[in-house]
Scaffold this active site. Structure first.
Site, PDB file in Angstrom:
ATOM      1  N   LYS A  41      15.537  15.061 -10.205  1.00  0.00           N
ATOM      2  CA  LYS A  41      14.739  15.503  -9.076  1.00  0.00           C
ATOM      3  C   LYS A  41      15.497  16.483  -8.191  1.00  0.00           C
ATOM      4  O   LYS A  41      14.896  17.233  -7.436  1.00  0.00           O
ATOM      5  CB  LYS A  41      14.372  14.282  -8.186  1.00  0.00           C
ATOM      6  CG  LYS A  41      13.536  13.230  -8.824  1.00  0.00           C
ATOM      7  CD  LYS A  41      13.320  12.104  -7.750  1.00  0.00           C
ATOM      8  CE  LYS A  41      12.643  10.908  -8.341  1.00  0.00           C
ATOM      9  NZ  LYS A  41      12.647   9.764  -7.428  1.00  0.00           N
ATOM     10  N   GLY A  42      16.811  16.404  -8.242  1.00  0.00           N
ATOM     11  CA  GLY A  42      17.653  17.072  -7.239  1.00  0.00           C
ATOM     12  C   GLY A  42      17.446  18.558  -7.046  1.00  0.00           C
ATOM     13  O   GLY A  42      17.720  19.086  -5.969  1.00  0.00           O
ATOM     14  N   GLU A  97      19.960  23.722 -11.680  1.00  0.00           N
ATOM     15  CA  GLU A  97      20.585  22.446 -11.310  1.00  0.00           C
ATOM     16  C   GLU A  97      20.939  22.440  -9.834  1.00  0.00           C
ATOM     17  O   GLU A  97      21.253  23.493  -9.265  1.00  0.00           O
ATOM     18  CB  GLU A  97      21.880  22.258 -12.118  1.00  0.00           C
ATOM     19  CG  GLU A  97      21.704  21.477 -13.402  1.00  0.00           C
ATOM     20  CD  GLU A  97      21.520  19.978 -13.179  1.00  0.00           C
ATOM     21  OE1 GLU A  97      21.196  19.534 -12.057  1.00  0.00           O
ATOM     22  OE2 GLU A  97      21.696  19.237 -14.156  1.00  0.00           O
ATOM     23  N   ASP A  98      20.907  21.255  -9.243  1.00  0.00           N
ATOM     24  CA  ASP A  98      21.357  21.118  -7.858  1.00  0.00           C
ATOM     25  C   ASP A  98      22.876  21.189  -7.783  1.00  0.00           C
ATOM     26  O   ASP A  98      23.446  21.913  -6.986  1.00  0.00           O
ATOM     27  CB  ASP A  98      20.829  19.800  -7.250  1.00  0.00           C
ATOM     28  CG  ASP A  98      21.107  18.572  -8.117  1.00  0.00           C
ATOM     29  OD1 ASP A  98      21.598  18.727  -9.255  1.00  0.00           O
ATOM     30  OD2 ASP A  98      20.832  17.452  -7.659  1.00  0.00           O
ATOM     31  N   LYS A 129      31.359  21.184  -8.211  1.00  0.00           N
ATOM     32  CA  LYS A 129      32.512  20.436  -7.694  1.00  0.00           C
ATOM     33  C   LYS A 129      33.578  20.445  -8.782  1.00  0.00           C
ATOM     34  O   LYS A 129      33.682  19.492  -9.552  1.00  0.00           O
ATOM     35  CB  LYS A 129      32.081  18.979  -7.491  1.00  0.00           C
ATOM     36  CG  LYS A 129      31.793  18.572  -6.071  1.00  0.00           C
ATOM     37  CD  LYS A 129      31.691  17.058  -6.025  1.00  0.00           C
ATOM     38  CE  LYS A 129      30.362  16.606  -5.520  1.00  0.00           C
ATOM     39  NZ  LYS A 129      30.200  15.149  -5.510  1.00  0.00           N
ATOM     40  N   VAL A 151      27.627  14.970  -1.435  1.00  0.00           N
ATOM     41  CA  VAL A 151      26.782  15.765  -0.541  1.00  0.00           C
ATOM     42  C   VAL A 151      25.314  15.376  -0.672  1.00  0.00           C
ATOM     43  O   VAL A 151      24.881  14.864  -1.702  1.00  0.00           O
ATOM     44  CB  VAL A 151      26.955  17.290  -0.805  1.00  0.00           C
ATOM     45  CG1 VAL A 151      28.312  17.760  -0.333  1.00  0.00           C
ATOM     46  CG2 VAL A 151      26.747  17.629  -2.265  1.00  0.00           C
ATOM     47  N   ASP A 157      20.124  13.701  -2.991  1.00  0.00           N
ATOM     48  CA  ASP A 157      19.889  12.416  -2.312  1.00  0.00           C
ATOM     49  C   ASP A 157      21.106  11.510  -2.313  1.00  0.00           C
ATOM     50  O   ASP A 157      22.035  11.688  -3.098  1.00  0.00           O
ATOM     51  CB  ASP A 157      18.761  11.663  -3.015  1.00  0.00           C
ATOM     52  CG  ASP A 157      19.230  11.045  -4.327  1.00  0.00           C
ATOM     53  OD1 ASP A 157      19.814  11.779  -5.152  1.00  0.00           O
ATOM     54  OD2 ASP A 157      19.051   9.834  -4.517  1.00  0.00           O
ATOM     55  N   ARG A 163      16.749  13.975   0.851  1.00  0.00           N
ATOM     56  CA  ARG A 163      16.383  15.155   0.051  1.00  0.00           C
ATOM     57  C   ARG A 163      15.729  16.229   0.912  1.00  0.00           C
ATOM     58  O   ARG A 163      15.768  17.411   0.594  1.00  0.00           O
ATOM     59  CB  ARG A 163      15.396  14.761  -1.059  1.00  0.00           C
ATOM     60  CG  ARG A 163      15.982  13.890  -2.143  1.00  0.00           C
ATOM     61  CD  ARG A 163      15.049  13.870  -3.349  1.00  0.00           C
ATOM     62  NE  ARG A 163      15.316  12.761  -4.251  1.00  0.00           N
ATOM     63  CZ  ARG A 163      16.206  12.783  -5.231  1.00  0.00           C
ATOM     64  NH1 ARG A 163      16.929  13.856  -5.440  1.00  0.00           N
ATOM     65  NH2 ARG A 163      16.376  11.745  -6.024  1.00  0.00           N
TER      66      ARG A 163
HETATM   67  P1  IMP Z   1      27.086  15.352 -13.463  1.00  0.00           P
HETATM   68  O1  IMP Z   1      26.494  14.889 -14.762  1.00  0.00           O
HETATM   69  O2  IMP Z   1      28.249  14.464 -13.049  1.00  0.00           O
HETATM   70  O3  IMP Z   1      27.492  16.808 -13.459  1.00  0.00           O
HETATM   71  O4  IMP Z   1      26.059  15.094 -12.304  1.00  0.00           O
HETATM   72  C1  IMP Z   1      24.781  15.493 -12.350  1.00  0.00           C
HETATM   73  C2  IMP Z   1      23.887  14.886 -11.311  1.00  0.00           C
HETATM   74  O5  IMP Z   1      24.488  13.873 -10.480  1.00  0.00           O
HETATM   75  C3  IMP Z   1      23.447  15.966 -10.354  1.00  0.00           C
HETATM   76  O6  IMP Z   1      22.381  16.730 -10.898  1.00  0.00           O
HETATM   77  C4  IMP Z   1      23.041  15.141  -9.146  1.00  0.00           C
HETATM   78  O7  IMP Z   1      21.715  14.711  -9.268  1.00  0.00           O
HETATM   79  C5  IMP Z   1      23.998  13.969  -9.162  1.00  0.00           C
HETATM   80  N1  IMP Z   1      25.120  14.229  -8.222  1.00  0.00           N
HETATM   81  C6  IMP Z   1      26.377  14.570  -8.523  1.00  0.00           C
HETATM   82  N2  IMP Z   1      27.127  14.758  -7.406  1.00  0.00           N
HETATM   83  C7  IMP Z   1      26.293  14.533  -6.366  1.00  0.00           C
HETATM   84  C8  IMP Z   1      26.475  14.594  -4.926  1.00  0.00           C
HETATM   85  O8  IMP Z   1      27.533  14.906  -4.363  1.00  0.00           O
HETATM   86  N3  IMP Z   1      25.354  14.312  -4.200  1.00  0.00           N
HETATM   87  C9  IMP Z   1      24.156  13.971  -4.746  1.00  0.00           C
HETATM   88  N4  IMP Z   1      23.949  13.916  -6.064  1.00  0.00           N
HETATM   89  C10 IMP Z   1      25.018  14.192  -6.878  1.00  0.00           C
END
Ligand code: IMP
Length: 174
Positions: A41-42, A97-98, A129, A151, A157, A163
């Site tokens: 959803k992000g 992507e968020d 990040k 964040v 969220d 959100r």
């Molecule tokens: P990844 O697979 O670790 O790269 O993370 C992907 C998903 O985790 C993102 O699309 C977000 O929905 C969630 N996410 C990761 N870091 C954060 C954060 O700092 N705040 C909120 N959601 C996060």
């Protein structure tokens, strides 16, 4: 425990960067049609703003994903909860992507989507990040690199809250 939100990236900074990203993307794809895949959803708010900043013939798709993990940590095991409405074979696809955190979610989606034989697949993420990267992911279009903080806001969220904040913030607990 009281919760305070501190601003990391203002609404104005986001809007200015989204405009720049839109121009960059439109220049790169020239007049080719693009399939924008909003990863739910992000990224729903970012995708809505970005779509309006890209002057190209666009198709917008929504991809529902659920990542199994411990707390705020992604495991890389990604379940598709809602798939695209049409095939993408032969098309230029841009994932929206968020945030790329560990990179596991987007790495998995890229692998999965390449099997569907699109013409190209690229990634546009509002945030990255790098301190938390567990796999190398090429983010083709990036809004902001941020430090290792959890964040919220502008689509992101914490337990489904925040959100709707128009800026990117950090939840501070005192
Ligand atoms: P990844 O697979 O670790 O790269 O993370 C992907 C998903 O985790 C993102 O699309 C977000 O929905 C969630 N996410 C990761 N870091 C954060 C954060 O700092 N705040 C909120 N959601 C996060």
């Amino acid at each position: 425990m009281a919760e305070r939100i501190s601003t990391m990236i203002t609404q104005e900074q986001i809007q200015a960067r989204v405009k720049e990203l839109g121009l960059e993307i439109a220049a790169e794809y020239k007049d080719r049609p693009l399939v924008l895949v909003c990863v739910l959803k992000g990224s729903f708010i970012f995708a809505a703003d970005l779509a309006r900043a890209i002057d190209l013939p666009l198709r917008v798709e929504f991809l529902g994903v659920r990542s199994y993990g411990e707390g705020t940590e992604s495991s890389g095991v990604v379940q598709i909860t809602q798939d695209l409405s049409k095939p993408i074979a032969g098309e230029d696809v841009l994932f929206v992507e968020d945030i790329v955190d560990t990179g596991l979610t987007i790495a998995h989606l890229m692998d999965l989507f390449r099997t569907r034989q699109p013409r190209s697949v690229k990634v546009c993420s509002l945030l990255h990040k790098p301190a938390r990267a567990r796999v190398a992911v090429k983010v083709d279009y990036l809004g902001f690199t941020i430090e290792d903080k959890f964040v919220i806001g502008y689509g992101l969220d914490f337990a489904e809250r925040y959100r709707n904040l128009p800026f990117i913030g950090v939840v501070e607990r005192d």
